[in-house]
Design a protein around this motif. Structure first.
Motif, PDB file in Angstrom:
ATOM      1  N   ASP A   1       0.822  -1.222   0.000  1.00 55.87           N
ATOM      2  CA  ASP A   1       0.000   0.000   0.000  1.00 55.87           C
ATOM      3  C   ASP A   1       0.851   1.266   0.000  1.00 55.87           C
ATOM      4  OD1 ASP A   1      -2.123  -1.658   0.010  1.00 55.87           O
ATOM      5  OD2 ASP A   1      -2.844  -1.191   2.041  1.00 55.87           O
ATOM      6  N   LEU A   2       1.938   1.261   0.794  1.00 56.36           N
ATOM      7  CA  LEU A   2       2.753   2.472   0.932  1.00 56.36           C
ATOM      8  C   LEU A   2       3.936   2.518  -0.036  1.00 56.36           C
ATOM      9  CD1 LEU A   2       2.847   2.891   4.833  1.00 56.36           C
ATOM     10  CD2 LEU A   2       1.227   3.850   3.216  1.00 56.36           C
ATOM     11  N   GLN A   3       4.090   1.381  -0.801  1.00 55.15           N
ATOM     12  CA  GLN A   3       5.209   1.315  -1.778  1.00 55.15           C
ATOM     13  C   GLN A   3       6.558   1.610  -1.097  1.00 55.15           C
ATOM     14  OE1 GLN A   3       4.776   0.848  -5.580  1.00 55.15           O
ATOM     15  NE2 GLN A   3       3.195  -0.232  -4.462  1.00 55.15           N
ATOM     16  N   ILE A   4       6.817   0.921   0.021  1.00 57.19           N
ATOM     17  CA  ILE A   4       8.082   1.123   0.732  1.00 57.19           C
ATOM     18  C   ILE A   4       8.791  -0.208   0.933  1.00 57.19           C
ATOM     19  CG2 ILE A   4       7.356   3.216   1.971  1.00 57.19           C
ATOM     20  CD1 ILE A   4       6.731   1.412   4.384  1.00 57.19           C
ATOM     21  N   GLY A   5      10.055  -0.161   1.348  1.00 53.00           N
ATOM     22  CA  GLY A   5      10.829  -1.381   1.573  1.00 53.00           C
ATOM     23  C   GLY A   5      10.796  -1.796   3.031  1.00 53.00           C
ATOM     24  N   THR A   6      11.378  -2.970   3.337  1.00 48.74           N
ATOM     25  CA  THR A   6      11.337  -3.499   4.708  1.00 48.74           C
ATOM     26  C   THR A   6      12.253  -2.721   5.653  1.00 48.74           C
ATOM     27  OG1 THR A   6      13.024  -5.083   4.051  1.00 48.74           O
ATOM     28  CG2 THR A   6      10.762  -5.866   4.048  1.00 48.74           C
ATOM     29  N   SER A   7      13.274  -2.026   5.115  1.00 51.14           N
ATOM     30  CA  SER A   7      14.241  -1.344   5.994  1.00 51.14           C
ATOM     31  C   SER A   7      13.566  -0.250   6.832  1.00 51.14           C
ATOM     32  CB  SER A   7      15.378  -0.747   5.173  1.00 51.14           C
ATOM     33  OG  SER A   7      14.855   0.099   4.175  1.00 51.14           O
ATOM     34  N   ALA A   8      12.554   0.437   6.240  1.00 47.83           N
ATOM     35  CA  ALA A   8      11.840   1.493   6.970  1.00 47.83           C
ATOM     36  C   ALA A   8      11.130   0.901   8.188  1.00 47.83           C
ATOM     37  CB  ALA A   8      10.828   2.170   6.048  1.00 47.83           C
ATOM     38  N   VAL A   9      10.488  -0.282   7.974  1.00 44.93           N
ATOM     39  CA  VAL A   9       9.795  -0.952   9.085  1.00 44.93           C
ATOM     40  C   VAL A   9      10.822  -1.329  10.149  1.00 44.93           C
ATOM     41  CG1 VAL A   9       8.421  -2.966   9.748  1.00 44.93           C
ATOM     42  CG2 VAL A   9       7.962  -1.823   7.576  1.00 44.93           C
ATOM     43  N   GLY A  10      11.943  -1.922   9.687  1.00 49.91           N
ATOM     44  CA  GLY A  10      13.008  -2.344  10.615  1.00 49.91           C
ATOM     45  C   GLY A  10      13.516  -1.189  11.471  1.00 49.91           C
ATOM     46  N   ALA A  11      13.662   0.001  10.851  1.00 48.82           N
ATOM     47  CA  ALA A  11      14.175   1.173  11.584  1.00 48.82           C
ATOM     48  C   ALA A  11      13.221   1.569  12.710  1.00 48.82           C
ATOM     49  CB  ALA A  11      14.367   2.329  10.620  1.00 48.82           C
ATOM     50  N   LEU A  12      11.901   1.562  12.404  1.00 48.99           N
ATOM     51  CA  LEU A  12      10.919   1.951  13.422  1.00 48.99           C
ATOM     52  C   LEU A  12      10.748   0.867  14.497  1.00 48.99           C
ATOM     53  CD1 LEU A  12       8.152   3.860  11.415  1.00 48.99           C
ATOM     54  CD2 LEU A  12      10.168   4.757  12.551  1.00 48.99           C
ATOM     55  N   VAL A  13      11.018  -0.409  14.113  1.00 48.12           N
ATOM     56  CA  VAL A  13      10.986  -1.493  15.115  1.00 48.12           C
ATOM     57  C   VAL A  13      12.117  -1.259  16.122  1.00 48.12           C
ATOM     58  CG1 VAL A  13      11.399  -3.979  15.474  1.00 48.12           C
ATOM     59  CG2 VAL A  13       9.831  -3.225  13.670  1.00 48.12           C
ATOM     60  N   LYS A  14      13.312  -0.856  15.582  1.00 49.70           N
ATOM     61  CA  LYS A  14      14.479  -0.586  16.445  1.00 49.70           C
ATOM     62  C   LYS A  14      14.179   0.561  17.418  1.00 49.70           C
ATOM     63  CE  LYS A  14      18.549  -2.193  13.959  1.00 49.70           C
ATOM     64  NZ  LYS A  14      19.519  -1.793  12.953  1.00 49.70           N
ATOM     65  N   LEU A  15      13.424   1.548  16.943  1.00 52.44           N
ATOM     66  CA  LEU A  15      13.085   2.702  17.803  1.00 52.44           C
ATOM     67  C   LEU A  15      12.030   2.336  18.852  1.00 52.44           C
ATOM     68  CD1 LEU A  15      12.904   5.640  15.214  1.00 52.44           C
ATOM     69  CD2 LEU A  15      14.601   5.340  17.012  1.00 52.44           C
TER      70      LEU A  15
END
Length: 802
Positions: A223-237
């Motif tokens: 839906d957001l046309q994004i990659g997994t790294s963005a999710v990973g970054a917010l999981v780390k936060l």
């Protein structure tokens, strides 16, 4: 110290008892009867079922339970008791009874590992096989030539063998992203994250704007046309969390079921349902035989009875024969009861079956519709059990444990004090005899719901057709009627009593018939890949162009198969659209339903098929049914052959004229004078019942006598003959003079999969010693069965004498 009584997963006479194990302190109060555990048994670890708990044990040295497989019981107290009943009544092992009650996915898989106890003594060339945790799979040593050395090292205690017990199947999970931060924390994080990290900003905006707390990862990324790294970054936060979310594999996920409302009942339906409803109300166990002609509306009565049970907060089990009946039946129940219905049948994948079973186990559904094994549904408050088309042979399990679903239903009905309804237009003689004696209550429905009379039936003598020069597989009458239906835009059903293209291949010069090299049975021709197949062991070979025995060119196909009929149909009626339904066209998952759907949507004029189309189908436009080979079954060496012929002809005739249009049936036969054919043509079940009962009485067959079948198989003929003779003479000495023992004799199919087969049949009325005598036979030959591949099968209510 608390102990658990455990039945271990070793189906053998010596282990068919409970073994006591210590419950480690950490699980004290947690382990319950009905749970599966892993226990040490000899040198290995195996699965076991806890059947009871105790404070003391007479065993001098006990071992502790190794691990738990379940966190809650998978077998109810009732099913644990039922397993004992099954063991005593079918002479099976307790573990076999437990296995029969569970979906295949819950049967244990054993992995064998080699563990290093002392790495310093391990030969260097074996180092490579072991991982950092000092283990290697046993299979890794296959073909390496190291087996002897491995055995020596095990004896020297350098290595040890370890068995790991696993479920065959994992639960289906999907990755889900969960928001763990509050709106304020999200705003704060958004200000801190660099503006260049656009994907992370889009993610945070999404959760702030939609207010969603949880979404599938795959959908979110798409839906957001994004990659997994963005999710990973917010999981780390610590703003998001990634978790595995369990999902059911739903075979009907993409299907919409239009809600249906209960229909107004006819006076006959009302009379039939009244006693059932009063049983439900008063909570009394009663057996009912719903004897209703095809099209009399039995299914509507079932559904309204189930509705009454659900209103009382109870559960319902509805059995239908095999896969063939399920699509339409599932449709009706899902439309009426929606997501309250679980479906269990052989057409589902292993994972789907497991998930449907778990819905029942977790009490997420109230109704199960399924084939034979659904009788073991782990419900704890059953209010009604219904067996539709109760005469069907598929309700009898032909492997250990050899149970009949009707007997299990009656046993469960007694436990839950609920009614059991057996429905059929052609009940088995045993069931109808019990109803006549008052053991079951008889509910008769002899009128169709549509007020249409039963279809008119015409019997065509195929011998006459031959004499008059018609060599086609279609009589002139049937062909003419098919033509009329095509012109009127109505539909027809053609029924053939077998599958494949031709029954067998034979040389017209020397009479040679191509037989299976492993079984004493001729091979069947399948045209799709031009092969001959054995329907018993699966052996295949290509078709020969000349006779292997005399090299003659006159090598011909004999008999009629569905493929051959389809071919001739397209020649004689080129404009007809034909759907063929047999084992070959319905072997792929979902194909059965798809073909019936196409026929229901009027995408074909003729439905051609084998036994699977004889029952339960209900199509408004079908006005003609043609039976091409009515008498195939009459020539089978089976005392039930007349009964099966009558049932099949009556059932298949019942597919015609079920709604507003009148129906016609044409039965083609070479034995028109046979009483089962004659009486089926007039839909006269009572006449057939009286005639057949007379013959059964004279020949001492059920329901006047009980039967037990003992079959012995082995690779050597002399061994089989000797053992069967000894068993027969032993039983002769143990049983009363009233018992009739037939045999020993070669089985009708004398060899299957290179194993010879001999049998003896016991006919009896009351033999209190029979169970004990048969158990003794198994015990006596147990060591030979383990060491010499001897097999002794005992069936206490055989449906197949082949």
């Amino acid at each position: 110290m608390t102990y658990a009584s455990v039945i271990v997963d070793v189906p053998a006479k010596q282990t068919d008892r409970a073994f006591d194990y210590e419950i480690p302190e950490k699980w004290d109060g947690f382990i319950q009867p009905g749970m599966r555990v892993v226990v040490p048994f000899g040198p290995r670890q195996i699965q076991g079922f806890v059947i009871g708990l105790k404070e003391t044990t007479s065993v001098k040295k006990t071992r502790p339970i190794s691990s738990l497989i379940d966190i809650s019981p998978i077998l109810t107290t009732e099913l644990l008791q039922l397993a004992e009943w099954l063991r005593d009544h079918t002479l099976c092992f307790t573990i076999s009874a437990f296995q029969a009650m569970l979906p295949a996915a819950l049967k244990a898989k054993y992995e064998k590992w080699i563990l290093v106890k002392d790495r310093s003594k391990l030969p260097p060339h074996l180092e490579l096989f072991f991982d950092s945790s000092n283990r290697a799979r046993f299979e890794d040593f296959e073909g390496t030539g190291h087996y002897r050395l491995i055995k020596q090292l095990i004896d020297d205690e350098v290595l040890e063998v370890y068995y790991e017990v696993k479920d065959k199947l994992s639960k289906k999970t999907v990755k889900v992203i969960v928001l763990t931060a509050s709106k304020e924390e999200l705003k704060e994080a958004k200000n801190k994250v660099s503006t260049r990290a656009q994907s992370q900003h889009r993610l945070m905006d999404f959760f702030m704007e939609t207010g969603q707390k949880k979404i599938e990862k795959k959908q979110l990324l798409e839906d957001l046309q994004i990659g997994t790294s963005a999710v990973g970054a917010l999981v780390k936060l610590g703003i998001l969390q990634e978790v595995d979310d369990e999902r059911y594999r739903d075979p009907y996920a993409n299907r919409e079921f239009a809600k249906s409302e209960p229909l107004a009942l006819t006076s006959q339906q009302q009379q039939a349902i009244s006693p059932i409803l009063s049983s439900i109300e008063s909570g009394l166990h009663e057996g009912y035989v719903m004897f209703g002609v095809t099209g009399s509306g039995k299914t509507e009565v079932y559904m309204q009875a189930v509705d009454a049970v659900l209103k009382k907060g109870k559960e319902a089990i509805v059995l239908v024969p095999e896969i063939s009946l399920t699509p339409q039946m599932v449709n009706r129940f899902k439309s009426r009861f929606g997501s309250d219905v679980a479906v269990m049948h052989s057409g589902l994948g292993m994972g789907e079956k497991y998930d449907e079973w778990r819905k029942i186990h977790r009490k997420e559904v109230k109704v199960v519709v399924g084939a034979r094994s659904a009788i073991f549904a782990p419900f704890e408050n059953v209010g009604i059990i219904i067996i539709d088309e109760e005469h069907e042979t598929s309700y009898k399990q032909e492997d250990t444990p050899r149970y009949h679903a009707r007997d299990i239903a009656m046993e469960r009905g007694r436990f839950h004090q609920c009614p059991v309804v057996l429905g059929s237009a052609t009940p088995t003689l045993e069931t109808f005899a019990r109803a006549s004696k008052g053991v079951y209550q008889l509910l008769t429905m002899d009128k169709r719901m549509s007020d249409q009379g039963m279809p008119t039936v015409e019997i065509v003598d195929m011998r006459e057709e031959l004499r008059e020069g018609n060599r086609s597989m279609f009589s002139r009458d049937l062909l003419e009627k098919l033509q009329i239906r095509l012109e009127r835009g109505e539909q027809s059903v053609l029924f053939l009593n077998k599958r494949g293209y031709s029954s067998f291949v034979m040389c017209r010069d020397c009479g040679y018939v191509v037989e299976c090299p492993h079984c004493d049975i001729s091979l069947t021709y399948h045209r799709i890949n031009n092969q001959l197949k054995c329907h018993y062991c699966g052996y295949e070979e290509q078709v020969h162009s000349t006779c292997p025995s005399c090299d003659s060119d006159h090598f011909r196909f004999f008999g009629t198969g569905t493929q051959k009929v389809e071919e001739e149909l397209t020649k004689l009626l080129p404009s007809a659209r034909v759907i063929r339904m047999d084992v070959d066209t319905t072997s792929r998952k979902g194909s059965h339903e798809k073909l019936l759907q196409q026929f229901g949507d009027r995408k074909a004029d003729i439905l051609l098929g084998t036994q699977m189309i004889a029952k339960g189908l209900d199509f408004p436009q079908v006005t003609l049914v043609g039976v091409l080979t009515a008498d195939t079954m009459l020539n089978i060496p089976d005392f039930r052959s007349s009964e099966k012929t009558f049932q099949l002809l009556t059932q298949v005739s019942g597919r015609a004229g079920r709604h507003l249009l009148p129906g016609e049936v044409v039965i083609q036969t070479y034995s028109p004078e046979h009483y089962s054919v004659e009486l089926a043509s007039t839909h006269d079940y009572i006449g057939f019942y009286q005639k057949e009962m007379l013959l059964r009485k004279n020949h001492q067959y059920p329901p006047f006598y009980y039967l037990a079948l003992v079959t012995v198989t082995h690779e050597e003929l002399t061994k089989v003959v000797t053992v069967t003779e000894r068993i027969t003479s032993y039983l002769g000495g143990q049983l009363s003079r009233e018992a009739v023992i037939l045999g020993p004799v070669s089985s009708p199919i004398a060899r299957i999969k290179d194993r010879y087969r001999y049998q003896c049949i016991i006919k009896y009325k009351r033999e209190p010693n029979l169970h004990h005598a048969l158990k003794s036979v198994v015990e006596k030959y147990q060591s030979q069965m383990d060491q010499e591949k001897l097999a002794i099968h005992i069936d206490l209510n055989p449906y197949m004498l082949m």
